[in-house]
Design a protein around this motif. Structure first.
Motif, mmCIF file in Angstrom:
data_model
loop_
_atom_site.group_PDB
_atom_site.id
_atom_site.type_symbol
_atom_site.label_atom_id
_atom_site.label_comp_id
_atom_site.label_asym_id
_atom_site.label_seq_id
_atom_site.Cartn_x
_atom_site.Cartn_y
_atom_site.Cartn_z
ATOM 1 N N HIS A 175 5.216 12.965 -30.878
ATOM 2 C CA HIS A 175 5.409 11.911 -31.152
ATOM 3 C C HIS A 175 7.368 12.678 -29.744
ATOM 4 O O HIS A 175 7.460 11.962 -28.842
ATOM 5 C CB HIS A 175 6.369 11.361 -32.280
ATOM 6 N N THR A 230 6.136 12.358 -26.181
ATOM 7 C CA THR A 230 6.381 11.487 -26.031
ATOM 8 C C THR A 230 7.723 10.738 -25.100
ATOM 9 O O THR A 230 8.207 10.007 -24.493
ATOM 10 C CB THR A 230 5.353 10.043 -26.835
ATOM 11 N N ASP A 248 8.533 9.259 -22.252
ATOM 12 C CA ASP A 248 8.854 7.750 -21.374
ATOM 13 C C ASP A 248 10.305 7.545 -21.430
ATOM 14 O O ASP A 248 10.086 7.009 -20.501
ATOM 15 C CB ASP A 248 8.959 7.258 -23.256
ATOM 16 N N ILE A 271 -2.547 7.515 -26.429
ATOM 17 C CA ILE A 271 -1.329 7.808 -25.881
ATOM 18 C C ILE A 271 -0.679 7.575 -24.672
ATOM 19 O O ILE A 271 -0.243 6.728 -24.432
ATOM 20 C CB ILE A 271 -0.179 8.693 -26.611
ATOM 21 N N GLY A 307 -2.060 4.960 -22.881
ATOM 22 C CA GLY A 307 -1.296 3.173 -22.687
ATOM 23 C C GLY A 307 0.306 3.824 -22.567
ATOM 24 O O GLY A 307 0.772 2.742 -22.189
ATOM 25 N N GLU A 308 0.422 4.904 -21.998
ATOM 26 C CA GLU A 308 1.378 4.992 -21.113
ATOM 27 C C GLU A 308 1.447 4.584 -19.554
ATOM 28 O O GLU A 308 2.385 3.536 -18.637
ATOM 29 C CB GLU A 308 2.308 6.316 -20.935
ATOM 30 N N GLN A 361 1.280 0.874 -19.559
ATOM 31 C CA GLN A 361 2.867 -0.080 -19.887
ATOM 32 C C GLN A 361 3.220 -0.173 -18.148
ATOM 33 O O GLN A 361 3.988 -0.732 -18.613
ATOM 34 C CB GLN A 361 3.455 0.467 -20.666
ATOM 35 N N VAL A 369 -1.114 -2.254 -25.283
ATOM 36 C CA VAL A 369 -0.343 -1.220 -24.600
ATOM 37 C C VAL A 369 0.054 -0.455 -26.396
ATOM 38 O O VAL A 369 0.217 0.590 -26.353
ATOM 39 C CB VAL A 369 0.749 -1.606 -24.016
ATOM 40 N N LYS A 375 0.333 2.947 -27.487
ATOM 41 C CA LYS A 375 1.629 3.799 -27.321
ATOM 42 C C LYS A 375 2.140 4.627 -28.877
ATOM 43 O O LYS A 375 2.669 5.411 -29.054
ATOM 44 C CB LYS A 375 2.318 2.599 -26.153
ATOM 45 N N THR A 376 2.109 3.293 -29.698
ATOM 46 C CA THR A 376 2.632 3.468 -30.844
ATOM 47 C C THR A 376 2.260 3.784 -31.927
ATOM 48 O O THR A 376 1.401 4.683 -33.160
ATOM 49 C CB THR A 376 3.381 2.394 -31.652
ATOM 50 N N GLN A 403 6.188 -1.890 -34.213
ATOM 51 C CA GLN A 403 6.796 -1.148 -32.589
ATOM 52 C C GLN A 403 7.382 -3.082 -32.330
ATOM 53 O O GLN A 403 7.965 -3.662 -31.160
ATOM 54 C CB GLN A 403 5.652 -1.221 -31.984
ATOM 55 N N LYS A 416 10.121 -4.313 -18.684
ATOM 56 C CA LYS A 416 9.467 -3.728 -19.934
ATOM 57 C C LYS A 416 8.539 -5.406 -20.631
ATOM 58 O O LYS A 416 9.758 -6.542 -20.706
ATOM 59 C CB LYS A 416 9.374 -3.016 -21.741
#
Length: 338
Positions: free
Chosen positions: A91, A94, A98, A156, A159-160, A163, A180, A184-185, A222, A249
């Motif tokens: 975590h 990331t 991020d 993950i 997912g990045e 996004q 996403v 990501k979450t 999220q 975003k």
């Protein structure tokens, strides 16, 4: 300064994760010791950056899930502590990555590591923490736990990238948004929960129930975060309100506002998010449109629906203090904005 659309909070006592914190306090003490130990390196910059983020707080909900689900099934040993620390390192890595990708200035109420040490150092220290995370997974000796967490790590990263593809694209659909945030979450929440019954040698039904709980909780968590970015406060977020808007975003409140809006309003979103042409008063206008179309309140309702799914998964697990505390965790996550 933007006028934030504050979501009304009940005057009744707010849900808490104190019961969960108390139940896993002994394990978390060991997790924290291990985190500090494994964040060390002879390369001075590595522990400096890692500890900047690790010491800045955070609820550490993901590693608590690993401990709670292992303890629920009477696990004996220290494998859950090692896996919980591994989850937290994943975590943390990331978050470092991020903040570079999103060009964020704040993290957990402090300057983001990239603002203090630069993007390159933040990315590389994130890579180091991921490496340490996998070393710890191997040390536990469970191939199944290693598979679950390594798959989560790959998801993950996907997912990045997803996004990035959705950012500044107002044609993003709710389905794409869900993909996403699942990657990501929710994926890490799911993995963190599932490895508890895995190392406790539980059957497939218990592993599946734990995974479903974590996945649904991750979705809810999220969505609440995304609602808070427009309807919360900097204290709630640990970053500036409206950061998602400034970073382009496309979160659920935006998706719903665009879907329900007029052509003129969609032109506003395109200018702000696709062209990155944000002017004074635009955040206020964005929040006003979200209020007009109930986008924030509907995002919160969707979070409640996912929370209900998480509670449904808990019903399949053994009754007792751990199940009760995990139910409280669902209510706590939702109550941050309700």
């Amino acid at each position: 300064m933007a006028v934030v659309a504050s979501v009304k909070k009940s005057k009744t006592p707010q849900p808490s994760i104190e019961a969960l914190v108390d139940l896993v306090s002994g394990g978390m003490e060991e997790v924290n010791k291990l985190i500090l130990s494994k964040a060390g390196s002879n390369v001075e910059l590595i522990p400096e950056i890692a500890r900047h983020l690790i010491s800045s707080g955070g609820k550490r909900l993901r590693p608590m899930l690993t401990l709670a689900f292992a303890d629920m099934f009477g696990y004996r040993g220290d494998g859950h502590v090692v896996l919980a620390a591994s989850v937290e390192f994943m975590h943390t890595a990331t978050l470092l990555h991020d903040d570079v990708v999103d060009e964020s200035d704040m993290r957990r109420g402090k300057l983001a590591a990239r603002k203090l040490w630069g993007n390159q150092a933040s990315v590389l220290v994130g890579d180091y923490l991921l490496g340490q995370s996998f070393k710890m997974m191997v040390d536990v000796g469970s191939l199944e736990a290693l598979r679950i967490l390594s798959e989560a790590s790959a998801i993950i990263a996907e997912g990045e990238v997803m996004q990035l593809g959705a950012a500044q694209n107002i044609a993003t659909t709710e389905e794409q948004y869900l993909k996403v945030i699942e990657a990501k979450t929710a994926a890490l929440f799911a993995a963190a929960a599932e490895v508890g019954p895995v190392i406790a040698d539980q059957d497939a039904s218990m592993k599946a129930a734990a995974r479903t709980y974590g996945l649904e909780l991750g979705f809810a968590f999220q969505m609440v975060d995304d609602a808070l970015d427009y309807g919360g406060s900097s204290a709630d977020l640990g970053k500036d309100v409206g950061d998602d808007f400034r970073e382009g975003k496309i979160t659920l409140p935006v998706v719903l506002s665009i879907k329900r809006g007029t052509d003129q309003e969609r032109a506003f979103w395109s200018r702000c998010l696709e062209e990155n042409d944000i002017r004074d008063g635009d955040l206020d206008q964005a929040i006003a449109l979200m209020k007009k179309y109930d986008a924030i309140s509907d995002t919160v309702q969707r979070a409640r629906d996912y929370g209900a799914n998480a509670l449904g998964a808990l019903d399949q697990l053994p009754d007792g203090p751990y199940r009760d505390a995990l139910a409280d965790a669902v209510a706590f996550c939702i109550a941050r904005v309700s």
